[in-house]
Design a protein around this motif. Structure first.
Motif, PDB file in Angstrom:
ATOM      1  N   GLN A  35      11.477   8.177  11.556  1.00 49.69           N
ATOM      2  CA  GLN A  35      10.194   7.790  12.124  1.00 49.69           C
ATOM      3  C   GLN A  35       9.073   7.957  11.095  1.00 49.69           C
ATOM      4  O   GLN A  35       8.217   7.074  10.942  1.00 49.69           O
ATOM      5  CB  GLN A  35       9.900   8.633  13.368  1.00 49.69           C
ATOM      6  CG  GLN A  35       8.609   8.270  14.084  1.00 49.69           C
ATOM      7  CD  GLN A  35       8.434   9.062  15.356  1.00 49.69           C
ATOM      8  OE1 GLN A  35       9.403   9.433  16.005  1.00 49.69           O
ATOM      9  NE2 GLN A  35       7.196   9.337  15.727  1.00 49.69           N
ATOM     10  N   LEU A  36       9.085   9.063  10.397  1.00 47.77           N
ATOM     11  CA  LEU A  36       8.090   9.279   9.342  1.00 47.77           C
ATOM     12  C   LEU A  36       8.246   8.259   8.220  1.00 47.77           C
ATOM     13  O   LEU A  36       7.251   7.723   7.704  1.00 47.77           O
ATOM     14  CB  LEU A  36       8.241  10.688   8.773  1.00 47.77           C
ATOM     15  CG  LEU A  36       7.426  11.820   9.404  1.00 47.77           C
ATOM     16  CD1 LEU A  36       7.782  13.141   8.747  1.00 47.77           C
ATOM     17  CD2 LEU A  36       5.929  11.556   9.317  1.00 47.77           C
ATOM     18  N   ALA A  37       9.486   7.987   7.835  1.00 51.74           N
ATOM     19  CA  ALA A  37       9.729   7.031   6.752  1.00 51.74           C
ATOM     20  C   ALA A  37       9.150   5.670   7.089  1.00 51.74           C
ATOM     21  O   ALA A  37       8.480   5.034   6.266  1.00 51.74           O
ATOM     22  CB  ALA A  37      11.231   6.924   6.481  1.00 51.74           C
ATOM     23  N   ASN A  38       9.396   5.198   8.294  1.00 48.52           N
ATOM     24  CA  ASN A  38       8.864   3.900   8.703  1.00 48.52           C
ATOM     25  C   ASN A  38       7.342   3.902   8.763  1.00 48.52           C
ATOM     26  O   ASN A  38       6.704   2.892   8.458  1.00 48.52           O
ATOM     27  CB  ASN A  38       9.452   3.500  10.049  1.00 48.52           C
ATOM     28  CG  ASN A  38      10.844   2.904   9.924  1.00 48.52           C
ATOM     29  OD1 ASN A  38      11.051   1.940   9.207  1.00 48.52           O
ATOM     30  ND2 ASN A  38      11.801   3.495  10.615  1.00 48.52           N
ATOM     31  N   ALA A  39       6.760   5.031   9.136  1.00 50.45           N
ATOM     32  CA  ALA A  39       5.302   5.111   9.216  1.00 50.45           C
ATOM     33  C   ALA A  39       4.658   4.918   7.845  1.00 50.45           C
ATOM     34  O   ALA A  39       3.592   4.302   7.715  1.00 50.45           O
ATOM     35  CB  ALA A  39       4.879   6.449   9.812  1.00 50.45           C
ATOM     36  N   ASP A  57       2.282   2.275   2.982  1.00 47.56           N
ATOM     37  CA  ASP A  57       1.274   3.062   2.262  1.00 47.56           C
ATOM     38  C   ASP A  57       1.831   3.933   1.139  1.00 47.56           C
ATOM     39  O   ASP A  57       1.108   4.255   0.198  1.00 47.56           O
ATOM     40  CB  ASP A  57       0.512   3.950   3.256  1.00 47.56           C
ATOM     41  CG  ASP A  57      -0.247   3.145   4.288  1.00 47.56           C
ATOM     42  OD1 ASP A  57      -1.241   2.504   3.912  1.00 47.56           O
ATOM     43  OD2 ASP A  57       0.177   3.125   5.458  1.00 47.56           O
ATOM     44  N   ASP A  58       3.092   4.351   1.227  1.00 47.61           N
ATOM     45  CA  ASP A  58       3.635   5.259   0.211  1.00 47.61           C
ATOM     46  C   ASP A  58       5.147   5.052   0.149  1.00 47.61           C
ATOM     47  O   ASP A  58       5.919   5.741   0.812  1.00 47.61           O
ATOM     48  CB  ASP A  58       3.303   6.707   0.566  1.00 47.61           C
ATOM     49  CG  ASP A  58       3.624   7.675  -0.566  1.00 47.61           C
ATOM     50  OD1 ASP A  58       4.492   7.345  -1.394  1.00 47.61           O
ATOM     51  OD2 ASP A  58       3.023   8.772  -0.614  1.00 47.61           O
ATOM     52  N   TRP A  59       5.587   4.105  -0.681  1.00 46.81           N
ATOM     53  CA  TRP A  59       6.992   3.745  -0.665  1.00 46.81           C
ATOM     54  C   TRP A  59       7.870   4.829  -1.272  1.00 46.81           C
ATOM     55  O   TRP A  59       9.038   4.979  -0.889  1.00 46.81           O
ATOM     56  CB  TRP A  59       7.207   2.413  -1.372  1.00 46.81           C
ATOM     57  CG  TRP A  59       7.302   2.449  -2.866  1.00 46.81           C
ATOM     58  CD1 TRP A  59       6.288   2.398  -3.759  1.00 46.81           C
ATOM     59  CD2 TRP A  59       8.509   2.535  -3.637  1.00 46.81           C
ATOM     60  NE1 TRP A  59       6.764   2.446  -5.045  1.00 46.81           N
ATOM     61  CE2 TRP A  59       8.134   2.519  -4.998  1.00 46.81           C
ATOM     62  CE3 TRP A  59       9.863   2.611  -3.315  1.00 46.81           C
ATOM     63  CZ2 TRP A  59       9.059   2.602  -6.031  1.00 46.81           C
ATOM     64  CZ3 TRP A  59      10.790   2.690  -4.352  1.00 46.81           C
ATOM     65  CH2 TRP A  59      10.390   2.688  -5.684  1.00 46.81           C
ATOM     66  N   THR A  60       7.339   5.627  -2.203  1.00 45.30           N
ATOM     67  CA  THR A  60       8.159   6.697  -2.778  1.00 45.30           C
ATOM     68  C   THR A  60       8.440   7.783  -1.737  1.00 45.30           C
ATOM     69  O   THR A  60       9.546   8.325  -1.677  1.00 45.30           O
ATOM     70  CB  THR A  60       7.472   7.313  -4.005  1.00 45.30           C
ATOM     71  OG1 THR A  60       6.147   7.745  -3.654  1.00 45.30           O
ATOM     72  CG2 THR A  60       7.367   6.310  -5.136  1.00 45.30           C
ATOM     73  N   LEU A  61       7.445   8.095  -0.904  1.00 46.18           N
ATOM     74  CA  LEU A  61       7.668   9.056   0.176  1.00 46.18           C
ATOM     75  C   LEU A  61       8.643   8.485   1.195  1.00 46.18           C
ATOM     76  O   LEU A  61       9.533   9.187   1.697  1.00 46.18           O
ATOM     77  CB  LEU A  61       6.335   9.413   0.842  1.00 46.18           C
ATOM     78  CG  LEU A  61       6.408  10.381   2.038  1.00 46.18           C
ATOM     79  CD1 LEU A  61       7.106  11.670   1.648  1.00 46.18           C
ATOM     80  CD2 LEU A  61       5.014  10.663   2.579  1.00 46.18           C
ATOM     81  N   THR A  62       8.492   7.206   1.515  1.00 43.99           N
ATOM     82  CA  THR A  62       9.418   6.560   2.440  1.00 43.99           C
ATOM     83  C   THR A  62      10.843   6.636   1.915  1.00 43.99           C
ATOM     84  O   THR A  62      11.788   6.937   2.654  1.00 43.99           O
ATOM     85  CB  THR A  62       9.015   5.083   2.643  1.00 43.99           C
ATOM     86  OG1 THR A  62       7.747   5.042   3.294  1.00 43.99           O
ATOM     87  CG2 THR A  62      10.039   4.342   3.484  1.00 43.99           C
ATOM     88  N   ARG A  63      11.012   6.385   0.624  1.00 40.81           N
ATOM     89  CA  ARG A  63      12.338   6.448  -0.002  1.00 40.81           C
ATOM     90  C   ARG A  63      12.939   7.844   0.139  1.00 40.81           C
ATOM     91  O   ARG A  63      14.113   7.994   0.511  1.00 40.81           O
ATOM     92  CB  ARG A  63      12.211   6.067  -1.475  1.00 40.81           C
ATOM     93  CG  ARG A  63      13.483   6.161  -2.280  1.00 40.81           C
ATOM     94  CD  ARG A  63      13.178   5.833  -3.750  1.00 40.81           C
ATOM     95  NE  ARG A  63      14.363   5.837  -4.584  1.00 40.81           N
ATOM     96  CZ  ARG A  63      14.362   5.521  -5.868  1.00 40.81           C
ATOM     97  NH1 ARG A  63      13.227   5.190  -6.451  1.00 40.81           N
ATOM     98  NH2 ARG A  63      15.477   5.545  -6.567  1.00 40.81           N
ATOM     99  N   ASP A  64      12.149   8.863  -0.118  1.00 40.42           N
ATOM    100  CA  ASP A  64      12.624  10.241  -0.013  1.00 40.42           C
ATOM    101  C   ASP A  64      13.001  10.589   1.425  1.00 40.42           C
ATOM    102  O   ASP A  64      14.035  11.228   1.676  1.00 40.42           O
ATOM    103  CB  ASP A  64      11.541  11.197  -0.523  1.00 40.42           C
ATOM    104  CG  ASP A  64      11.925  12.651  -0.336  1.00 40.42           C
ATOM    105  OD1 ASP A  64      12.901  13.090  -0.980  1.00 40.42           O
ATOM    106  OD2 ASP A  64      11.258  13.346   0.463  1.00 40.42           O
ATOM    107  N   LEU A  65      12.189  10.146   2.379  1.00 44.02           N
ATOM    108  CA  LEU A  65      12.454  10.471   3.784  1.00 44.02           C
ATOM    109  C   LEU A  65      13.716   9.782   4.284  1.00 44.02           C
ATOM    110  O   LEU A  65      14.516  10.376   5.013  1.00 44.02           O
ATOM    111  CB  LEU A  65      11.249  10.092   4.639  1.00 44.02           C
ATOM    112  CG  LEU A  65       9.994  10.945   4.424  1.00 44.02           C
ATOM    113  CD1 LEU A  65       8.780  10.293   5.062  1.00 44.02           C
ATOM    114  CD2 LEU A  65      10.212  12.356   4.987  1.00 44.02           C
TER     115      LEU A  65
END
Length: 361
Positions: A202-206, A210-218
């Motif tokens: 859920q956090l990754a999709n959010a 805005d922040d693809w590196t954070l999405t990748r990590d999540l």
């Protein structure tokens, strides 16, 4: 995700397959008059076809009132698919959704909650689709909340705050809230791995835009949690891998994207079958990754396999124009212009058929 993608067909210069369906977050929900408190810890609610009733009640939103004292904890577990679960505690409402695809159908959704108001919890189950899908709601008895119970609530609150900050264009605040939620989640993952994976996704999709590196990590964290809990061949793991592959493809990290989607395709083909729509979705995703690298013949093969699968699935006819258009693009790149034109025309004709009759296009 899966991967759950919403296919939006645009008639004109191009037909595009757009972003994945987002995992649910908190949302406003209308109040419901609660039914009498149930006397059993397990309910089976079978959703009937539209217009049918069970025990004289319309099968739409089904509310249940649970008596839970303030400071006491409860664990809900929801099986089935195609429903929205709204939990109301006083003036606070949080919402989850469960959709009808292999990962969601096969995996009960756990929800942890600590009562705040002491007024009782209203849990409302609302069908999201017209098809009848049985679902089951289970819960444990109310008990005094432990420190771990409170931590789960803090994690969910952190996820909600991150989503609200993103909606307000407060990216740094959103990152802070997400970091706090992930840190709190770390020691809890073993106790509720399904819930942990769900919240990480859920956090990754959010943060997708805005922040693809954070999405990748999540997404990577979510995949690790799911693989430990559900095994290396579970459909939910394929969803997490495919989501990461799509993200990486959009940012030009093609080799890693191809590796992830290859594994997702193998899991879906072996676990769900080579003609399952989710296998078709992986073929389509692989086609887009290969096309981005100018591997047009390989891309064309995957697109054509996706087309074969979707054409035989009544529930996936809306995806056929998208695949036809993608095949046309690859044929144009191969300078096969007549065949490309044929596929573009087919895509346009099918897309027009799906438009409202009064649409001017």
């Amino acid at each position: 995700m899966e991967v759950r993608l919403t296919r939006i067909i645009q008639v004109g210069i191009g037909l595009l397959a757009l972003s994945p369906l987002l995992w649910p977050g908190a949302a406003a929900y209308p109040r419901q008059d609660p039914s009498p408190a149930p006397t059993t810890s397990e309910l089976e609610i079978v959703r009937l076809s539209p217009g049918q009733t069970r025990q004289g009640e319309a099968q739409q939103a089904v509310p249940f009132l649970l008596s839970v004292a303030a400071g006491h904890a409860i664990r809900l577990e929801v099986g089935g698919a195609n429903l929205r679960i709204a939990l109301r505690d006083g003036d606070l409402t949080q919402v989850w959704e469960k959709w009808d695809y292999p990962c969601e159908r096969a995996t009960p959704l756990p929800i942890r909650w600590v009562a705040r108001s002491g007024e009782g919890l209203t849990v409302t189950l609302e069908p999201l689709e017209l098809e009848a899908v049985p679902y089951v709601l289970r819960w444990t008895s109310s008990r005094q909340a432990t420190a771990q119970d409170q931590q789960w609530v803090q994690v969910r609150d952190g996820v909600d705050r991150a989503e609200r900050a993103l909606q307000a264009s407060q990216l740094q605040a959103a990152r802070t809230h997400a970091g706090e939620a992930v840190a709190l989640l770390e020691p809890l993952r073993a106790s509720e791995p399904i819930l942990a994976g769900r919240l990480l996704e859920q956090l990754a999709n959010a943060f997708w835009i805005d922040d693809w590196t954070l999405t990748r990590d999540l997404f990577q964290r979510a995949a690790e949690v799911r693989e430990r809990a559900q095994g290396p061949q579970h459909p939910c793991l394929a969803d997490a891998l495919s989501s990461r592959a799509i993200l990486l493809k959009e940012h030009g990290v093609w080799e890693e994207a191809q590796e992830l989607e290859t594994r997702a395709l193998e899991i879906r083909t072996e676990g769900l079958g080579p003609s399952h729509p989710d296998s078709g979705l992986s073929h389509y995703n692989m086609g887009t990754i290969l096309e981005a690298q100018a591997h047009f013949q390989e891309s064309l093969s995957h697109f054509q396999r996706a087309l074969e699968i979707f054409e035989t699935s009544p529930a996936h006819q809306g995806q056929v124009p998208t695949v036809l258009y993608s095949i046309g693009e690859v044929l144009r790149s191969l300078q096969q212009y007549d065949r490309a034109r044929q596929h573009f025309n087919q895509a346009l004709a099918l897309a027009r058929q799906r438009l409202p009759q009064d649409d001017p296009v």
